[in-house]
Design a protein around this motif. Sequence first.
Motif, PDB file in Angstrom:
ATOM      1  N   LYS A 292       7.873   3.863  -8.552  1.00 16.36           N
ATOM      2  CA  LYS A 292       7.088   3.184  -7.514  1.00 16.36           C
ATOM      3  C   LYS A 292       7.256   4.083  -6.315  1.00 16.36           C
TER       4      LYS A 292
ATOM      5  N   SER B 153       6.571  -0.840   0.555  1.00 16.68           N
ATOM      6  CA  SER B 153       6.630  -0.042   1.804  1.00 16.68           C
ATOM      7  C   SER B 153       6.334  -0.900   3.023  1.00 16.68           C
ATOM      8  N   SER B 154       5.330  -1.790   2.918  1.00 14.55           N
ATOM      9  CA  SER B 154       4.952  -2.605   4.084  1.00 14.55           C
ATOM     10  C   SER B 154       6.062  -3.598   4.408  1.00 14.55           C
TER      11      SER B 154
ATOM     12  N   TRP C  56       1.565  -0.569  -8.399  1.00 13.45           N
ATOM     13  CA  TRP C  56       0.128  -0.598  -8.118  1.00 13.45           C
ATOM     14  C   TRP C  56      -0.572   0.664  -8.612  1.00 13.45           C
TER      15      TRP C  56
ATOM     16  N   THR D   7       8.483  -6.736  -0.900  1.00 10.87           N
ATOM     17  CA  THR D   7       9.451  -5.744  -0.412  1.00 10.87           C
ATOM     18  C   THR D   7       9.043  -4.337  -0.848  1.00 10.87           C
TER      19      THR D   7
ATOM     20  N   ARG E 245      10.737 -10.054  -5.240  1.00  8.80           N
ATOM     21  CA  ARG E 245      10.594 -10.127  -6.697  1.00  8.80           C
ATOM     22  C   ARG E 245      11.255  -8.903  -7.339  1.00  8.80           C
ATOM     23  N   THR E 246      10.935  -7.726  -6.805  1.00  7.87           N
ATOM     24  CA  THR E 246      11.526  -6.495  -7.347  1.00  7.87           C
ATOM     25  C   THR E 246      12.167  -5.710  -6.214  1.00  7.87           C
TER      26      THR E 246
HETATM   27  O1  N01 Z   1       2.497  -2.981  -1.365  1.00  9.87           O
HETATM   28  P1  N01 Z   1       3.355  -2.862  -2.720  1.00  9.87           P
HETATM   29  P2  N01 Z   1       2.787  -2.365   0.073  1.00  9.87           P
HETATM   30  N1  N01 Z   1       4.876 -12.914  -5.656  1.00  9.87           N
HETATM   31  O2  N01 Z   1       2.393  -3.171  -3.812  1.00  9.87           O
HETATM   32  C1  N01 Z   1       5.389  -8.149  -3.979  1.00  9.87           C
HETATM   33  C2  N01 Z   1       1.288   2.541   1.220  1.00  9.87           C
HETATM   34  N2  N01 Z   1       1.996   2.230   2.436  1.00  9.87           N
HETATM   35  O3  N01 Z   1       1.738  -2.842   0.965  1.00  9.87           O
HETATM   36  O4  N01 Z   1       7.179  -5.197  -6.921  1.00  9.87           O
HETATM   37  C3  N01 Z   1       5.932 -12.271  -5.153  1.00  9.87           C
HETATM   38  O5  N01 Z   1       4.085  -1.583  -2.798  1.00  9.87           O
HETATM   39  C4  N01 Z   1       5.666  -7.011  -4.897  1.00  9.87           C
HETATM   40  O6  N01 Z   1       6.627  -7.374  -5.861  1.00  9.87           O
HETATM   41  P3  N01 Z   1       6.681  -6.556  -7.278  1.00  9.87           P
HETATM   42  C5  N01 Z   1       2.260   3.143   0.219  1.00  9.87           C
HETATM   43  O7  N01 Z   1       1.594   4.060  -0.579  1.00  9.87           O
HETATM   44  C6  N01 Z   1       2.540   3.271   3.086  1.00  9.87           C
HETATM   45  O8  N01 Z   1       4.191  -2.570   0.464  1.00  9.87           O
HETATM   46  O9  N01 Z   1       5.236  -6.526  -7.774  1.00  9.87           O
HETATM   47  N3  N01 Z   1       5.942 -11.014  -4.758  1.00  9.87           N
HETATM   48  C7  N01 Z   1       6.138  -5.956  -3.898  1.00  9.87           C
HETATM   49  O10 N01 Z   1       7.456  -6.168  -3.528  1.00  9.87           O
HETATM   50  C8  N01 Z   1       2.677   1.921  -0.544  1.00  9.87           C
HETATM   51  O11 N01 Z   1       3.217   2.186  -1.812  1.00  9.87           O
HETATM   52  C9  N01 Z   1       3.280   3.033   4.183  1.00  9.87           C
HETATM   53  O12 N01 Z   1       7.567  -7.344  -8.109  1.00  9.87           O
HETATM   54  C10 N01 Z   1       4.777 -10.350  -4.857  1.00  9.87           C
HETATM   55  C11 N01 Z   1       5.232  -6.236  -2.715  1.00  9.87           C
HETATM   56  O13 N01 Z   1       4.801  -7.571  -2.835  1.00  9.87           O
HETATM   57  C12 N01 Z   1       1.385   1.164  -0.610  1.00  9.87           C
HETATM   58  O14 N01 Z   1       0.800   1.343   0.671  1.00  9.87           O
HETATM   59  C13 N01 Z   1       3.476   1.766   4.659  1.00  9.87           C
HETATM   60  C14 N01 Z   1       3.620 -10.948  -5.355  1.00  9.87           C
HETATM   61  C15 N01 Z   1       4.013  -5.344  -2.686  1.00  9.87           C
HETATM   62  O15 N01 Z   1       4.409  -4.027  -2.578  1.00  9.87           O
HETATM   63  C16 N01 Z   1       1.508  -0.303  -0.875  1.00  9.87           C
HETATM   64  O16 N01 Z   1       2.616  -0.818  -0.141  1.00  9.87           O
HETATM   65  C17 N01 Z   1       2.903   0.709   3.977  1.00  9.87           C
HETATM   66  C18 N01 Z   1       3.704 -12.285  -5.778  1.00  9.87           C
HETATM   67  N4  N01 Z   1       2.654 -12.917  -6.309  1.00  9.87           N
HETATM   68  C19 N01 Z   1       2.171   0.963   2.859  1.00  9.87           C
HETATM   69  N5  N01 Z   1       2.627 -10.045  -5.328  1.00  9.87           N
HETATM   70  C20 N01 Z   1       3.902   4.179   4.836  1.00  9.87           C
HETATM   71  O17 N01 Z   1       3.316   5.213   5.019  1.00  9.87           O
HETATM   72  C21 N01 Z   1       3.162  -8.926  -4.830  1.00  9.87           C
HETATM   73  N6  N01 Z   1       4.459  -9.112  -4.541  1.00  9.87           N
HETATM   74  C22 N01 Z   1       5.294   4.060   5.196  1.00  9.87           C
END
Ligand code: N01
Length: 543
Positions: free
Chosen positions: A335, A195-196, A500, A193, A216-217
């Motif tokens: 975050k 950004s993606s 991250w 949960t 998770r968070t």
């Molecule tokens: O990745 P994230 P993202 N079991 O690392 C969960 C850019 N971006 O791809 O928080 C269960 O933020 C993890 O949980 P937790 C932007 O800079 C921009 O979403 O570690 N859950 C978290 O909820 C962004 O910040 C845009 O407890 C697990 C999620 O997965 C960056 O990319 C759009 C797990 C990961 O969230 C990354 O975003 C998209 C596990 N083993 C991305 N491992 C825009 O411009 C991970 N998680 C809008």
Amino acid sequence: MQKLAGRGDEVVAGSFDLVIVGAGFAGLYMLHLARRMGFSAVVLEAAPGVGGTWFWNRYPGARCDVESMQYSYSFSEELQQEWHWSERYASQPEILAYANYVAWKFDLFCDIEFNTRVLAAAFQEDDCRWVVSTDQGMRYRAKWCVMATGCLSAAQIPSIPGLDSFQGPVYHTGSWPHEPVSLAGQSVGVIGTGSSGIQVIPEIAAQAGHLYVFQRTPNYSVPARNRPMDAEYESSWKAEYAQRRKKARAMSAGLLWDQGDKSALAVSPEERLQEYERRWAAGGTGIMAAYSDLLQNADANETVAEFVRGKIRNVVERSEVAELLVPVDYPIGAKRTCADTKYFETFNRENVTLVDHRASPIREMSSNGITAGSEFFRLDSLVLATGFDAMTGAISKIDIVGRRGLNLKEKWLNGPNTLLGLMTAGFPNLFIVTGPGSPSVLTNMIPSIEDNVQWIADCISHISEEGADFIEATGPAEETWMGEVRRAAEGTLFVQAKSWYLGVNVPGKPAVFMPYAGGMPAYQRICEEVAADGYRGFAIGTR
Ligand code: N01
């Protein structure tokens, strides 16, 4: 491309001034500048097209959280005048179309080798050249090697026992298929949960039979309030693009936004509430710019965090679900704050179930579902929105060997060390665009990329004019800079979340705050001063 006789099984593809790894926004601009300065260059790109992270992140709902008038190149007035963004926040297909347009306009395609993954890069001390090997069995020789590999390009797959045994399709948001994916009527699980996840979840909920969100968070998210581009707004930007870009670069995040200059604690609660409401209604992450100390002072931060928590509670109808969605144990902004379209509203749908992965950890996957805690969830498809091995992941996948056999992955075992995020000691003539130790991901990425690429191009020009063979970060200067990066982070609330930015999302990755949190203007000034001072902290020499 001319192919020369090679050694062993590899074919020598040619010799260049620069080999650039990656055809995202950094690689494209590096190629353009290199050519403009009269250097020969080739870009090696694993994907079949340009765009970098925007090539791969084509999940439904993928969209930038920086306004499109600002998330674009500034180097060409003609380009920024002629390109039209159709929405306030550009969707992934439009950003990808823009990257392709840029590559076409500046005639870049002819110097990009697609479907070519770089496996290794080795520095040859005898002639100060990099030899870059690819999965196509080719070798490229160049004096300069530029890693334009991106900060968020190495998808992170969680190690869930039994993941391989799942019979349904598994998609990662960061490497989404190119063919249309239909999840209509299916039972779908989404893990993550960030950004993606926050963008993809409402889109999947609208088509799935049932959606299980494994959280998770919980994350702080604000409404993006995306809308079609307002013609007057676009014209006002285009009328004074150069001045606005300059002003944006003078702001800490490299973004021109309404930055408040008072402490959140210096105004009355009523005034603060009014200001937060105004920014909430305007949409986007600008709420974090309401006051000057929201990312530095925990009490100031709590005022906006509590405001956002209240909004979540207002939107989510079932209070037990709302409480799970409300982040409580880290500051807002520590975050990356997300910008969403009807994310929290999605949890009011009958076909959406929020599974609290903290209370009921995911135990395993089987052929037809997932077990979390003691409950089994039958799934047809699984979506991993689990993020990236950020900032170092893509570089670490390449076997990079510098002076005296020094391996970069080994050097960075306890965390990445760089000078200004641009070079790392022991690896002469190897540059990184927006590397760890640069402000990069804490800023508007495209201007940060442009500034880094310009610095690298000027540096290469300077060294070439001097008749020197190499430039290299020195160990002591690198250590001093990493101290500066640490100090800058310690002055902020960024270090108070498991994010991250710190690398803690990747098992075994050392917890080091990777980006420079001192702001874009301070960083830019230091980069300029270093160059003006004859590249202070770098060693320049002949072989
Ligand atoms: O990745 P994230 P993202 N079991 O690392 C969960 C850019 N971006 O791809 O928080 C269960 O933020 C993890 O949980 P937790 C932007 O800079 C921009 O979403 O570690 N859950 C978290 O909820 C962004 O910040 C845009 O407890 C697990 C999620 O997965 C960056 O990319 C759009 C797990 C990961 O969230 C990354 O975003 C998209 C596990 N083993 C991305 N491992 C825009 O411009 C991970 N998680 C809008």
